[in-house]
Design an enzyme around this catalytic site. Structure first.
Site, PDB file in Angstrom:
ATOM      1  N   LYS A   1       0.866  -1.175   0.000  1.00 32.38           N
ATOM      2  CA  LYS A   1       0.000   0.000   0.000  1.00 32.38           C
ATOM      3  C   LYS A   1       0.900   1.221   0.000  1.00 32.38           C
ATOM      4  O   LYS A   1       1.696   1.421   0.924  1.00 32.38           O
ATOM      5  CB  LYS A   1      -0.890  -0.016   1.236  1.00 32.38           C
ATOM      6  CG  LYS A   1      -1.815   1.168   1.239  1.00 32.38           C
ATOM      7  CD  LYS A   1      -2.905   1.007   2.262  1.00 32.38           C
ATOM      8  CE  LYS A   1      -3.859   2.163   2.179  1.00 32.38           C
ATOM      9  NZ  LYS A   1      -4.869   2.094   3.216  1.00 32.38           N
TER      10      LYS A   1
ATOM     11  N   ARG B   1     -11.475   9.401   1.125  1.00 32.80           N
ATOM     12  CA  ARG B   1     -11.535  10.031   2.450  1.00 32.80           C
ATOM     13  C   ARG B   1     -12.765  10.902   2.563  1.00 32.80           C
ATOM     14  O   ARG B   1     -13.360  10.998   3.633  1.00 32.80           O
ATOM     15  CB  ARG B   1     -10.235  10.787   2.722  1.00 32.80           C
ATOM     16  CG  ARG B   1      -9.059   9.797   2.886  1.00 32.80           C
ATOM     17  CD  ARG B   1      -7.716  10.457   3.109  1.00 32.80           C
ATOM     18  NE  ARG B   1      -6.654   9.446   3.038  1.00 32.80           N
ATOM     19  CZ  ARG B   1      -5.376   9.718   2.861  1.00 32.80           C
ATOM     20  NH1 ARG B   1      -4.968  10.975   2.751  1.00 32.80           N
ATOM     21  NH2 ARG B   1      -4.492   8.751   2.814  1.00 32.80           N
TER      22      ARG B   1
ATOM     23  N   LYS C   1       0.681   9.842   5.635  1.00 36.11           N
ATOM     24  CA  LYS C   1       0.832   8.456   6.090  1.00 36.11           C
ATOM     25  C   LYS C   1       2.182   7.864   5.667  1.00 36.11           C
ATOM     26  O   LYS C   1       2.326   6.650   5.556  1.00 36.11           O
ATOM     27  CB  LYS C   1      -0.348   7.630   5.570  1.00 36.11           C
ATOM     28  CG  LYS C   1      -1.705   8.168   6.038  1.00 36.11           C
ATOM     29  CD  LYS C   1      -2.860   7.205   5.775  1.00 36.11           C
ATOM     30  CE  LYS C   1      -4.168   7.778   6.350  1.00 36.11           C
ATOM     31  NZ  LYS C   1      -5.299   6.836   6.223  1.00 36.11           N
TER      32      LYS C   1
ATOM     33  N   GLU D   1       7.716  -6.679   1.723  1.00 36.69           N
ATOM     34  CA  GLU D   1       6.463  -6.641   2.490  1.00 36.69           C
ATOM     35  C   GLU D   1       5.634  -7.890   2.187  1.00 36.69           C
ATOM     36  O   GLU D   1       5.065  -8.515   3.081  1.00 36.69           O
ATOM     37  CB  GLU D   1       5.631  -5.402   2.112  1.00 36.69           C
ATOM     38  CG  GLU D   1       6.027  -4.112   2.801  1.00 36.69           C
ATOM     39  CD  GLU D   1       5.578  -4.042   4.256  1.00 36.69           C
ATOM     40  OE1 GLU D   1       4.912  -4.983   4.747  1.00 36.69           O
ATOM     41  OE2 GLU D   1       5.910  -3.038   4.918  1.00 36.69           O
TER      42      GLU D   1
ATOM     43  N   LYS E   1      -1.939  -1.444  -4.049  1.00 34.60           N
ATOM     44  CA  LYS E   1      -2.827  -0.284  -4.008  1.00 34.60           C
ATOM     45  C   LYS E   1      -2.016   0.999  -3.968  1.00 34.60           C
ATOM     46  O   LYS E   1      -1.111   1.083  -3.153  1.00 34.60           O
ATOM     47  CB  LYS E   1      -3.668  -0.423  -2.739  1.00 34.60           C
ATOM     48  CG  LYS E   1      -4.557   0.741  -2.450  1.00 34.60           C
ATOM     49  CD  LYS E   1      -5.237   0.521  -1.152  1.00 34.60           C
ATOM     50  CE  LYS E   1      -6.141   1.678  -0.878  1.00 34.60           C
ATOM     51  NZ  LYS E   1      -6.790   1.592   0.381  1.00 34.60           N
TER      52      LYS E   1
ATOM     53  N   TYR F   1     -14.574   0.412  -8.033  1.00 34.13           N
ATOM     54  CA  TYR F   1     -15.893   1.028  -7.864  1.00 34.13           C
ATOM     55  C   TYR F   1     -16.733   0.826  -9.122  1.00 34.13           C
ATOM     56  O   TYR F   1     -17.928   1.056  -9.109  1.00 34.13           O
ATOM     57  CB  TYR F   1     -15.733   2.520  -7.531  1.00 34.13           C
ATOM     58  CG  TYR F   1     -14.928   2.706  -6.252  1.00 34.13           C
ATOM     59  CD1 TYR F   1     -15.524   2.487  -5.014  1.00 34.13           C
ATOM     60  CD2 TYR F   1     -13.568   3.023  -6.289  1.00 34.13           C
ATOM     61  CE1 TYR F   1     -14.790   2.596  -3.847  1.00 34.13           C
ATOM     62  CE2 TYR F   1     -12.824   3.141  -5.128  1.00 34.13           C
ATOM     63  CZ  TYR F   1     -13.438   2.928  -3.911  1.00 34.13           C
ATOM     64  OH  TYR F   1     -12.712   3.020  -2.755  1.00 34.13           O
TER      65      TYR F   1
END
Ligand code: PBG
Length: 339
Positions: free
Chosen positions: A209, A219, A232, A248, A263, A328
């Site tokens: 990510k 958000r 972040k 990771e 992502k 989406y």
């Protein structure tokens, strides 16, 4: 025109018998040799949930995307199942008064994520339900973990997320998808799920990510837009890194992840390709809110054909090796594919 060109050789001399246009000449032959195709089985539909009854609200920055109350989310899940979409992913808009420093409402068995999960599993048992285990919907600072003295505290966050994941599994979640990027969270969630008797609940890790600027519309959708303090970057992967994404992924697999996710999706297609070709496990791409909004904005201006761009980008994930895509567009694509 056959014959010689100015430089001397004819095209036949240049290509030999190789003419790659041969198979492109008709629709049937293009379909016949197509290597990657998109089907409804490749789609995961992320849906936004809010409190209330019998309501759907437009998300301003994502034209065509709505936030649903629980009853409407059940209808959406039923529609998705009818379209052949295998799974939905749940994201919740949590009322501000429920948010705090540590995201404690994540540990309420009766929070909206757990309620909608239970409702969908009761009414539409045949569809997979994926829940996001990060704390950002529940924190008053918009971070995915506990914030203390300007630091997102890793180990304390992992403990909370593992407990939240067990509650999600208790509510019926089929797949837990931790999106927080804390170190050690996959192993901790696996242990906690197993200890609670949820051996069959799977983990789809948001393994790679990235600290991306493409999450803005999401958000807004979950109501954390104005809240986020800072960024972040101390826990998401730096956009310049690819080996780190593989590390990771290796760590997550060692700790018990069943599936990996990359992502955002399109800017990180190389990472999708590497994870699939190097690790040979199920890999998913999340076409995030900003990617969706960019297509919709350009299409609304008449600058691109939105539907064609949507299909082209989605098939790119399949070509890169992804087993599926969180998008989406899922219901729209499934409808289009059904003809
Ligand atoms: C956070 C989370 C994010 C998304 C899903 N879960 C990103 C964030 O707000 O930092 C983004 C999804 C999207 O943009 O479509 N744990």
């Amino acid at each position: 025109m056959t014959g010689r060109h100015q430089g001397g050789r004819s095209v036949d001399e240049i290509t030999g018998s190789r003419r790659l246009r041969r198979m492109r000449k008709a629709d049937w032959s293009r379909r016949l040799v197509r290597e990657s195709a998109l089907g409804p089985d490749d789609l995961i539909w992320p849906i936004f949930i809010m409190e209330g009854e019998d309501k759907a609200e437009q998300v301003g920055s994502m034209p065509g995307v709505e936030r649903f109350t629980i009853d409407r989310a059940v209808l959406a899940a039923r529609e998705a199942q009818g379209l052949g979409i295998p799974a939905v992913a749940i994201f919740a808009n949590i009322p501000h008064e429920r948010k705090d420093q540590t995201g404690s409402h994540a540990l309420d068995a009766d929070n909206i994520i757990n309620r909608v999960t239970a409702a969908i599993k009761a009414e539409v048992p045949g569809i997979g339900v994926i829940t996001d285990a990060a704390l950002d919907p529940f924190t008053d600072h918009g971070h995915d973990g506990v914030l203390r003295d300007g630091i997102i505290v890793n180990d304390e966050t992992v403990g909370i997320i593992a407990r939240a994941a067990v509650l999600q599994a208790d509510a019926g979640a089929d797949i837990i998808a931790p999106s927080d990027m804390m170190d050690g969270r996959i192993g901790a969630i696996r242990d906690a799920l197993d200890a609670a008797g949820h051996q069959d609940v799977a983990i789809m890790s948001y393994t790679a990510k990235f600290a991306s600027a493409c999450y803005g519309p999401y958000r807004e959708a979950i109501g954390t837009g104005g809240l986020l303090k800072g960024d972040k970057k101390t826990y998401y992967v730096d956009p310049g890194n690819s080996d780190e994404a593989v590390r990771e992924a290796e760590a997550d697999l060692d700790e018990g992840a069943d599936m990996l996710m990359v992502k955002p999706a399109l800017p990180y297609l190389d990472v999708c390709y590497r994870l699939k070709s190097e690790l040979r496990v199920p890999v998913f791409a999340y076409q995030v809110s900003g990617e969706y909004a960019m297509i919709e904005a350009a299409a609304a201006n008449g600058w691109i054909d939105g539907e064609k761009v949507m299909m082209e980008k989605l098939v790119a994930f399949k070509r890169a090796g992804c087993d599926g895509i969180l998008t989406y567009y899922a219901p729209r694509v499934a409808r289009l594919l059904a003809g």
